[in-house]
Design an enzyme around this catalytic site. Structure first.
Site, PDB file in Angstrom:
ATOM      1  N   GLY A   9      47.316  63.361  57.478  1.00 55.82           N
ATOM      2  CA  GLY A   9      48.735  63.673  57.382  1.00 55.82           C
ATOM      3  C   GLY A   9      48.927  63.854  58.869  1.00 55.82           C
ATOM      4  O   GLY A   9      48.660  63.409  59.647  1.00 55.82           O
ATOM      5  N   GLY A  12      46.208  66.268  60.694  1.00 58.92           N
ATOM      6  CA  GLY A  12      45.110  65.428  60.762  1.00 58.92           C
ATOM      7  C   GLY A  12      45.543  64.189  61.759  1.00 58.92           C
ATOM      8  O   GLY A  12      44.493  63.583  62.641  1.00 58.92           O
ATOM      9  N   LYS A 189      48.504  84.267  60.020  1.00 59.71           N
ATOM     10  CA  LYS A 189      49.226  82.968  59.882  1.00 59.71           C
ATOM     11  C   LYS A 189      49.728  82.656  58.386  1.00 59.71           C
ATOM     12  O   LYS A 189      50.788  82.106  58.188  1.00 59.71           O
ATOM     13  CB  LYS A 189      48.291  81.794  60.261  1.00 59.71           C
ATOM     14  CG  LYS A 189      49.117  80.388  60.010  1.00 59.71           C
ATOM     15  CD  LYS A 189      48.378  79.031  60.601  1.00 59.71           C
ATOM     16  CE  LYS A 189      49.180  77.888  60.593  1.00 59.71           C
ATOM     17  NZ  LYS A 189      48.445  76.573  60.814  1.00 59.71           N
ATOM     18  N   SER A 261      56.206  72.545  56.623  1.00 61.44           N
ATOM     19  CA  SER A 261      55.412  71.461  55.667  1.00 61.44           C
ATOM     20  C   SER A 261      55.469  71.561  54.340  1.00 61.44           C
ATOM     21  O   SER A 261      55.767  70.456  53.769  1.00 61.44           O
ATOM     22  CB  SER A 261      53.687  71.820  56.190  1.00 61.44           C
ATOM     23  OG  SER A 261      53.387  72.847  55.957  1.00 61.44           O
TER      24      SER A 261
END
Length: 312
Positions: A9, A12, A189, A261
């Protein structure tokens, strides 16, 4: 280094291009067929800080992994969606030799429990990345800004290979750091994802727009407090004030006009999200520990309800 990336994606694609351009042997494996076909036909393409880049790399669909019978990578980097991780590694497990290491850089928590089914704890590396990335379409990434990577062996073992990975990443410009406490960073995170990703998706807004609402400060602080309460039960002492400032500063940063995202998955592409590995994980663990997490519970339920409405 011989590197396989499972999940091509946005992120990646970033790692694939940067690692390939620094001289590594990179093989791509992905479950989205239009992406696989586009990269096979035209190579992996990106708008890289305003410059068009294109690189030919071997790519295989997950159902084609059996074609790689003699291929044994030194390192496999997991970049699938969290809810696709188990199925992806079921199909890709033939690539994992006794010498192969697996690095997980996914958002959220609990991925090690899945990956331990396919790789020994001694060959598992966990980490986070603060790079950003987007997809303009199949085989086409949008890569802007700067970032870093933090990683650590999952088990208390010789860290020689992880340090070698750090060096390879450094040569690729990925700004890595070997950590002595990556678990803290993963939780930190997760607080970012559990606030920005979820709230922007529910409210249908970008990061800067979220920050402009009067409710944003209270929402962030309450959600972070629930994360911190559960993390404390696992021996991780999150600095809530620092985490809040870390999240809130994104409201006026270069990424203020960015749609996270989860928003891109849910609102733009009508795909299921990673909520069960973020707020859902906090809610689930809170139930196990007897810790109330009403905001994380509600957010998880709202995201799942939105998934159902958009995927009818």
């Amino acid at each position: 280094m011989k590197i396989a990336i499972v999940g091509v994606g946005a992120m990646g694609s970033r790692f694939a291009l940067m690692l390939k351009h620094s001289g590594n042997e990179v093989t791509l494996i992905d479950g989205w067929q239009p992406n696989v076909e586009a990269i096979k036909a035209h190579g992996l393409q990106a708008d890289f800080n305003g410059k068009h880049v294109q690189s030919k790399m071997p790519i295989y669909a997950l159902d084609e992994v059996d074609q790689l019978q003699d291929y044994q990578p030194d390192l496999i980097i997991a970049f699938t969606k969290s809810n696709q991780l188990d199925e992806a590694f079921q199909k890709a497990q033939s690539l994992i030799s006794p010498q192969t290491y697996v690095l997980c850089l996914l958002n959220g928590m609990g991925h090690e429990e899945i990956l331990k089914k396919y790789v020994s704890e001694e060959h598992l590396i966990l980490g986070i990345t603060m790079w950003t990335a987007g997809l303009a379409g199949p085989g086409q990434a949008t890569l802007f800004g700067n970032g870093n990577v933090e990683l650590q062996n999952f088990a208390a073992v010789d860290k020689d290979f992880a340090v070698e990975v750090e060096q390879v990443f450094a040569a690729a410009g990925l700004n890595p750091k070997y950590s002595d406490n990556v678990s803290y960073s993963i939780w930190r995170k997760a607080c970012v994802n559990g606030t920005l990703n979820t709230l922007c998706s529910i409210l249908d807004c970008n990061i800067g727009e979220l920050g402009q609402t009067k409710e944003s400060e209270a929402l962030l602080k309450t959600i972070i407090a629930e994360f911190a309460a559960v993390a404390a039960h696992e021996g991780i002492d999150l600095d809530q004030a620092e985490v809040f400032e870390h999240v809130a500063e994104t409201f006026t940063a270069d990424i203020a006009d960015h749609y996270p995202s989860m928003y891109q998955d849910l609102i733009k592409n009508h795909r299921n999200t990673e909520i069960d590995f973020i707020n859902g994980a906090v809610w689930r663990r809170g139930q196990e520990y007897g810790i109330a997490t009403p905001y994380c519970a509600l957010i998880t339920q709202l995201i799942h309800a939105k998934e159902q409405l958009l995927n009818k």
